[in-house]
Design a protein around this motif. Structure first.
Motif, mmCIF file in Angstrom:
data_model
loop_
_atom_site.group_PDB
_atom_site.id
_atom_site.type_symbol
_atom_site.label_atom_id
_atom_site.label_comp_id
_atom_site.label_asym_id
_atom_site.label_seq_id
_atom_site.Cartn_x
_atom_site.Cartn_y
_atom_site.Cartn_z
ATOM 1 N N ALA A 733 0.822 -1.209 0.000
ATOM 2 C CA ALA A 733 0.000 0.000 0.000
ATOM 3 C C ALA A 733 0.861 1.266 0.000
ATOM 4 O O ALA A 733 0.529 2.259 0.655
ATOM 5 N N GLY A 734 1.981 1.216 -0.720
ATOM 6 C CA GLY A 734 2.821 2.401 -0.866
ATOM 7 C C GLY A 734 3.836 2.627 0.227
ATOM 8 O O GLY A 734 4.605 3.592 0.163
ATOM 9 N N LEU A 735 3.873 1.752 1.244
ATOM 10 C CA LEU A 735 4.802 1.982 2.348
ATOM 11 C C LEU A 735 6.255 1.839 1.896
ATOM 12 O O LEU A 735 7.123 2.616 2.328
ATOM 13 N N ALA A 736 6.548 0.867 1.029
ATOM 14 C CA ALA A 736 7.925 0.683 0.550
ATOM 15 C C ALA A 736 8.421 1.931 -0.182
ATOM 16 O O ALA A 736 9.579 2.342 -0.011
ATOM 17 N N VAL A 737 7.536 2.540 -0.969
ATOM 18 C CA VAL A 737 7.924 3.766 -1.688
ATOM 19 C C VAL A 737 8.206 4.891 -0.695
ATOM 20 O O VAL A 737 9.181 5.645 -0.842
ATOM 21 N N GLN A 738 7.353 5.013 0.328
ATOM 22 C CA GLN A 738 7.559 6.049 1.337
ATOM 23 C C GLN A 738 8.876 5.832 2.076
ATOM 24 O O GLN A 738 9.617 6.784 2.349
#
Length: 853
Positions: A733-738
């Motif tokens: 849910a986008g955590l790796a990108v953050q």
């Protein structure tokens, strides 16, 4: 092995009874062949085996490896923390493994300690464990059925099968039918031949289902296991890259290897298991304050991932008590009944225009007279009114009292002279009474409407209307009882007079007051609620509709349909499962899990225990439920308040959100350190950090501040969004990108601080050291959950303490010697602080945007 022996004086079996049973010799032979009539035991696992099974977890193995490295580099503080985390997690896991053994042990409480059998023509009491197939067993009211029996005699026999089948009321059993081990005779007497004992009995099969159910990993455990494997791979790659780059620059192998190991330790969020354990423990503490006992710590978080709540009906969504809820009296007037349970408190209120004077009073009088039950007053504060005898008859007594016909006064005014007891084959019961004053005599009959209507006068004009009303009440989920009577004023025996229909009473197990709100809250949180019950489909559909479980497109599946095979895709729209056997509850749970759902199962009976054990999380009723269900469950509601389930869902989502925030904070910090060490030499900064400096930053940022994330409160929107997919990575849910952009930002600004130090003539390593640590702490504060201004939290105190120690590492001489740092002038310190604030501000702005969305 037990021997067959009498515990009371043998009594000759009266003539006309069933055959004399087995001989003692044959019973002993069969006992040796089939074994004792006891429940199967799970294979014992040694304590060492349980501990080793826990230590095979990838995260634990990673922690053990990190612990070895921290010992080798002299980091005693981190080594101690890692050791504590391993011990705590292992202890929690071993406790979880013991639950299956305990659940099986509790089933023994449902087996009868002794049984009355007929052997050699004599009636004997023998240990229940000595009962064998072919034995002739006698049952009286209150007896626990010791084995599966086929009835060869039955007189007004009723069996409470609620714990086994989920049926909300006792079931009448007659000759030729079977009764199951573990059920209870509530009325009448019977003689039966033993068909199955031990593991082959109904109770034994349930024990087998519990014992063979494997402990499923929770969604969080699966996610962390995948994360552990990814981190191990990442750590190995980082170590190799750092060593290769160091050797290319001509640095000594030993120094480069120590730097690589230090960086690898820093890149691993070794505080993660501590964060998870403390988060779960705090969640369990909060749940205990809401009267919910968490038997399995990961269950707290699992509720936050639940996509389907499968609930038993009797005693869970409903009160588990029979209550009269509707009345119809001739010539056709309806009444609603208020009140709960068997308490004689409530009102009988006309639904529209009231009937003729006396019509309702007549029905209430008859309901109290043609009745063998008794209401039991509470004996202590907090207890509810109980029922002695048939629960349906107790509901009629409570109805009479609510309408003003006190049962004790009615019985004094109309003493009983005779009776025809209820029998299942007949379907009705009748009593005769004579007024205490005067010559009036009365006959009262009650029973199934289709039977009683056939007994009333053939010219009765209301027969058709009553039949239609019976159908209407049944469609609403009521069990309908018809009442008729005949009165004599001239000495004529009332048995010789034609019966007149008095009215109908609709009796049901009503929903709990909180059930509808709980279901609405679950649905708002994206959790589908399904009803799983042993009741008739009409009853189940009525309850589900009343509670808001069903929708226009939802379907109902019965046990026979499930046994015949159902398309798994159709389960997505199924909201009611009716006439379900215990093993089918497990089948339903497993089918939902195979579809990718995370399933929570609520229940209170023995029949629910296998499903509770197989579900991702089992929720048992603590006050009204059976001990077997409580031992098989992960969460026990001590006060039977279903609202606690909603609180637990929010608690689980809070925990998972805090774990993700910790990873956003800790992994991005580790990534920033990797960026600094790898890219520092490329921008002419030499070796930007020493191994001791890396480990110091790691200890401060991953220590108390990291653990404090577990105590952060839930966000207000936690229950307004759907649960996360169980297949989603913990970094999804986008955590790796953050994590990537936050880590890159911290690393780039730390290198910028090093360049500024080089230009300003300050110590490069110390400036980077201060900037890198302070930037991570600023990110921690940016991730702080919103709350009242000035509210003190563990995270605030932990960050303040870590910041003070970070500054002390720059300016205190003893720490300077340990870490290799130097005093920085004020401009250098202000530059480091200013650059360190930038990542925190960026994360804070991003979080505000996410929360508004």
């Amino acid at each position: 092995m037990s021997s067959t022996s009498a515990t009371t004086t043998p009594t000759p079996e009266p003539a006309g009874r069933p055959p004399g049973g087995l001989t003692s010799t044959e019973a002993a032979r069969r006992l040796a062949d089939v074994g004792p009539n006891s429940l199967p035991r799970p294979r014992r696992v040694t304590p060492a085996g349980r501990v080793l099974a826990q230590l095979r977890d990838p995260m634990i193995l990673l922690l053990l490896a990190a612990g070895v490295v921290t010992v080798l580099v002299g980091d005693a503080a981190d080594a101690a923390v890692i050791a504590l985390v391993v011990v705590v997690n292992t202890a929690v896991g071993v406790t979880q493994d013991l639950r299956a053994d305990q659940a099986i042990a509790e089933l023994d409480q449902l087996t009868a300690p002794v049984a009355e059998v007929v052997r050699d023509g004599l009636r004997l009491e023998v240990p229940a464990a000595d009962v064998v197939p072919g034995d002739v067993v006698r049952l009286d009211a209150g007896a626990i059925v010791p084995a599966d029996l086929r009835l060869v005699e039955a007189a007004t026999l009723s069996i409470d099968e609620s714990a086994m089948t989920g049926e909300s009321q006792p079931v009448d059993r007659s000759v030729g039918e079977e009764v199951l081990a573990g059920t209870v005779a509530t009325r009448g007497r019977a003689v039966g031949e033993v068909l199955r004992t031990g593991a082959d009995s109904g109770l034994g099969r349930i024990a087998g289902l519990i014992g063979t159910a494997r402990v499923r990993e929770t969604p969080l455990q699966r996610r962390l296991r995948r994360l552990s494997r990814d981190l191990v791979l990442a750590v190995l790659v980082i170590g190799v890259v750092v060593v290769v780059l160091g050797l290319v620059r001509g640095e000594p192998l030993v120094q480069t290897s120590i730097l690589a190991v230090s960086l690898a330790v820093a890149a691993v969020p070794e505080s993660l298991p501590a964060v998870v354990t403390i988060s779960l423990a705090l969640g369990a503490h909060r749940m205990a304050q809401r009267h919910a006992l968490v038997r399995h710590l990961p269950a707290v978080e699992t509720l936050g991932s639940v996509t389907v709540l499968a609930s038993d009906k009797t005693g869970t969504l409903t009160e588990g008590r029979m209550v009269a809820g509707a009345v119809w009296v001739a010539p056709g007037h309806r009444y609603d009944v208020s009140g709960t349970g068997y308490a004689p408190h409530g009102e009988v209120v006309p639904d529209g225009v009231a009937g003729p004077d006396g019509s309702l009073d007549r029905l209430l009088r008859d309901a109290a007279l043609c009745n063998d039950a008794r209401l039991v007053e509470p004996t202590a504060d907090g207890e509810a009114w109980g029922a002695a005898g048939d629960t349906l008859e107790a509901a009629l007594l409570a109805l009479a009292a609510k309408g003003g016909a006190r049962p004790d006064e009615v019985h004094r005014a109309w003493p009983r002279e005779g009776e025809v007891p209820f029998e299942a084959e007949r379907g009705w019961m009748a009593t005769t009474h004579r007024a205490a004053s005067g010559d009036q005599a009365l006959r009262v009959c009650k029973g199934a409407p289709e039977v009683v209507l056939d007994l009333v006068a053939p010219a009765e004009p209301l027969r058709g209307t009553a039949a239609a009303e019976t159908t209407r009440l049944a469609a609403q989920g009521f069990r309908v009882i018809a009442v008729a009577d005949a009165a004599s004023y001239d000495g004529t025996p009332p048995d010789d007079l034609p019966l007149e229909l008095v009215g109908l009473v609709g009796i049901a197990d009503p929903p709990r007051e909180v059930s509808r709100d709980v279901i609405a809250d679950c649905q708002a949180a994206g959790i589908a609620v399904v009803l799983v019950t042993g009741d008739h489909p009409v009853t189940a559909d009525a309850i589900a509709d009343r509670l808001g479980i069903t929708e226009e497109e939802s379907t109902t599946v019965t046990g026979p349909e499930l046994a015949a095979g159902v398309d798994p895709d159709s389960l997505a729209e199924t909201r009611v499962y009716a006439r379900i056997r215990p093993e089918q509850k497990v089948q339903i749970v497993q089918a939902l899990q195979e579809r990718g759902d995370v399933v929570a199962m609520t229940g209170d009976g023995v029949n629910d225990a296998p499903a509770l054990r197989n579900a991702d999380i089992g929720v048992a009723m603590g006050k009204g439920g059976t001990e077997v269900a409580r031992q098989a469950a992960d969460l026990v509601l001590a006060d039977d308040d279903l609202r606690t389930v909603v609180v637990a869902v929010e608690e689980g989502r809070r925990i998972y959100s805090n774990i993700r925030n910790f990873l956003r904070y800790a992994v991005s910090g580790g990534l920033a350190e990797v960026v600094v060490v790898v890219l520092g030499p490329l921008v002419a900064l030499g070796v930007p950090l020493l191994p001791a400096q890396i480990l110091w930053i790691n200890m401060l940022t991953h220590g108390l501040p990291g653990v404090a994330f577990g105590a952060e409160p839930a966000q207000h929107s936690a229950m307004q969004r759907p649960p996360r997919s169980p297949n989603e990575s913990v970094l999804g849910a986008g955590l790796a990108v953050q994590i990537g952009w936050v880590g890159a930002t911290i690393g780039a600004l730390s290198l910028l601080a090093g360049v500024a130090a080089d230009v300003g003539g300050w110590d490069i390593q110390t400036t980077i050291f201060l900037t890198l640590g302070a930037a991570q702490l600023a990110v921690a504060m940016a991730l702080r959950a919103p709350g009242p201004f000035g509210e003190k939290r563990p995270l605030d105190l932990a960050v303040a303490g870590a910041a003070a120690l970070q500054v002390a590492g720059v300016y205190l001489p003893p720490l300077q010697s340990l870490l290799g740092t130097q005093n920085l002038p004020l401009p250098a310190a202000l530059t480091a602080a200013g650059l360190a604030l930038v990542p925190g501000v960026a994360v804070w702005l991003r979080m505000r945007v996410e929360r508004r969305a």
